[in-house]
Write an enzyme that holds these catalytic residues in place. Sequence first.
Site, PDB file in Angstrom:
ATOM      1  N   GLY A  80       0.786  -1.233   0.000  1.00 36.39           N
ATOM      2  CA  GLY A  80       0.000   0.000   0.000  1.00 36.39           C
ATOM      3  C   GLY A  80       0.818   1.282   0.000  1.00 36.39           C
ATOM      4  N   SER A  81       2.070   1.214  -0.428  1.00 44.93           N
ATOM      5  CA  SER A  81       2.860   2.456  -0.418  1.00 44.93           C
ATOM      6  C   SER A  81       2.305   3.462  -1.431  1.00 44.93           C
ATOM      7  CB  SER A  81       4.343   2.175  -0.668  1.00 44.93           C
ATOM      8  OG  SER A  81       4.569   1.765  -1.989  1.00 44.93           O
ATOM      9  N   ASN A  82       1.765   2.982  -2.544  1.00 41.57           N
ATOM     10  CA  ASN A  82       1.148   3.915  -3.511  1.00 41.57           C
ATOM     11  C   ASN A  82      -0.144   4.502  -2.950  1.00 41.57           C
ATOM     12  OD1 ASN A  82       2.645   4.112  -6.197  1.00 41.57           O
ATOM     13  ND2 ASN A  82       2.735   1.919  -5.743  1.00 41.57           N
ATOM     14  N   MET A  93      -3.612  -6.996  -7.472  1.00 40.17           N
ATOM     15  CA  MET A  93      -3.022  -8.153  -8.142  1.00 40.17           C
ATOM     16  C   MET A  93      -4.068  -9.148  -8.647  1.00 40.17           C
ATOM     17  SD  MET A  93      -0.024  -7.286  -8.331  1.00 40.17           S
ATOM     18  CE  MET A  93       1.299  -6.342  -7.596  1.00 40.17           C
ATOM     19  N   ARG A  94      -5.220  -8.649  -9.053  1.00 44.03           N
ATOM     20  CA  ARG A  94      -6.257  -9.495  -9.641  1.00 44.03           C
ATOM     21  C   ARG A  94      -6.609  -8.961 -11.018  1.00 44.03           C
ATOM     22  NH1 ARG A  94      -6.515 -13.966  -7.392  1.00 44.03           N
ATOM     23  NH2 ARG A  94      -8.501 -14.311  -8.455  1.00 44.03           N
ATOM     24  N   ILE A 101      -9.146  -7.801 -13.680  1.00 48.38           N
ATOM     25  CA  ILE A 101     -10.508  -7.265 -13.546  1.00 48.38           C
ATOM     26  C   ILE A 101     -11.355  -7.657 -14.765  1.00 48.38           C
ATOM     27  CG2 ILE A 101      -9.852  -5.342 -12.054  1.00 48.38           C
ATOM     28  CD1 ILE A 101     -10.602  -3.837 -14.961  1.00 48.38           C
ATOM     29  N   ASN A 114      -4.460   2.475 -13.359  1.00 51.28           N
ATOM     30  CA  ASN A 114      -3.561   1.451 -12.814  1.00 51.28           C
ATOM     31  C   ASN A 114      -2.126   1.961 -12.813  1.00 51.28           C
ATOM     32  OD1 ASN A 114      -2.786  -1.224 -11.912  1.00 51.28           O
ATOM     33  ND2 ASN A 114      -2.053  -1.632 -13.987  1.00 51.28           N
ATOM     34  N   HIS A 149       1.860   0.417 -12.924  1.00 48.52           N
ATOM     35  CA  HIS A 149       2.577  -0.819 -13.242  1.00 48.52           C
ATOM     36  C   HIS A 149       4.085  -0.531 -13.221  1.00 48.52           C
ATOM     37  CE1 HIS A 149       3.130  -4.792 -14.941  1.00 48.52           C
ATOM     38  NE2 HIS A 149       4.004  -4.267 -15.784  1.00 48.52           N
TER      39      HIS A 149
HETATM   40  C1  GAR Z   1       3.730  -1.433  -7.279  1.00 46.42           C
HETATM   41  O1  GAR Z   1       5.077  -1.493  -7.622  1.00 46.42           O
HETATM   42  C2  GAR Z   1       2.856  -1.517  -8.508  1.00 46.42           C
HETATM   43  O2  GAR Z   1       3.429  -0.919  -9.620  1.00 46.42           O
HETATM   44  C3  GAR Z   1       2.725  -3.010  -8.670  1.00 46.42           C
HETATM   45  O3  GAR Z   1       2.567  -3.488  -7.371  1.00 46.42           O
HETATM   46  C4  GAR Z   1       3.309  -2.662  -6.477  1.00 46.42           C
HETATM   47  C5  GAR Z   1       2.445  -2.316  -5.303  1.00 46.42           C
HETATM   48  O4  GAR Z   1       3.189  -1.641  -4.339  1.00 46.42           O
HETATM   49  N1  GAR Z   1       1.617  -3.334  -9.503  1.00 46.42           N
HETATM   50  C6  GAR Z   1       1.644  -4.318 -10.406  1.00 46.42           C
HETATM   51  O5  GAR Z   1       2.597  -5.040 -10.584  1.00 46.42           O
HETATM   52  C7  GAR Z   1       0.351  -4.470 -11.210  1.00 46.42           C
HETATM   53  N2  GAR Z   1       0.580  -5.208 -12.394  1.00 46.42           N
HETATM   54  P1  GAR Z   1       2.487  -0.932  -3.084  1.00 46.42           P
HETATM   55  O6  GAR Z   1       1.553  -1.972  -2.477  1.00 46.42           O
HETATM   56  O7  GAR Z   1       3.604  -0.584  -2.174  1.00 46.42           O
HETATM   57  O8  GAR Z   1       1.752   0.269  -3.580  1.00 46.42           O
END
Ligand code: GAR
Length: 212
Positions: free
Chosen positions: A33-35, A111-112, A114, A128, A130
């Site tokens: 969840g850092s984003n 990570m699912r 949709i 999204n 990525h």
């Molecule tokens: C992030 O690096 C995001 O880009 C990636 O998951 C991580 C989540 O980090 N997403 C994917 O790979 C989607 N295909 P977070 O939980 O620290 O935000």
Amino acid sequence: MTNSTYLISPSLTKEQLQLENTVRLGVMASGSGSNFEAIAQAINEGRLNAKIEVLIYNNPNAKVKERADRLNIPTVLLNHKDYKTRKAFDKAIVKVFQTHQVQWVVMAGWMRIITQELLNAYPQKVINIHPSILPSFKGINAVEQSLEAKVKVTGCTVHLVDLEVDSGLILIQAVVPIFPDDTADSLHDRIQIQEHRIIVDGIALAVKKVDS
Ligand code: GAR
């Protein structure tokens, strides 16, 4: 070095990213969840005119839940294992978002895969992030894929979501160099510093493009 911005494109001014009306966001996250926290922080600091109405998380142990509690943001756990089909799962997601009058959906480490169910409810309004320069290295383990390919730069992308995985209109990208001694973790850490910047600007850009 690790905090440097190497290249973010497009590079926009505060004025260009200013949103007239407060946007009601629904965030979906599966992991750390850092984003999610970067979005919340930008909102709290007045850098993004939005409000996170609700966080949906699908993994009961996801660290994002702790972050949301600390930030006083409402959470709903929807465990995909409780649903027979992806469609039924997405239906439940839409219901939660509609109950909270969400206008825009952000997949922040969701990570699912949709379905049309979510896109029908939020057409061109699902965002999204990525960890690669799309269209390179789609799918899972994008960071590992970039190391295996021995490319010299990678990065991250914020894009609108369509049915195909990691495709849809690209809104903003950041470039990150790959160093010879990088591991997946060290590279991902460096990518995430940039993710926390472009996720915020990407949301503003998406809203502006549709509203303008
Ligand atoms: C992030 O690096 C995001 O880009 C990636 O998951 C991580 C989540 O980090 N997403 C994917 O790979 C989607 N295909 P977070 O939980 O620290 O935000």
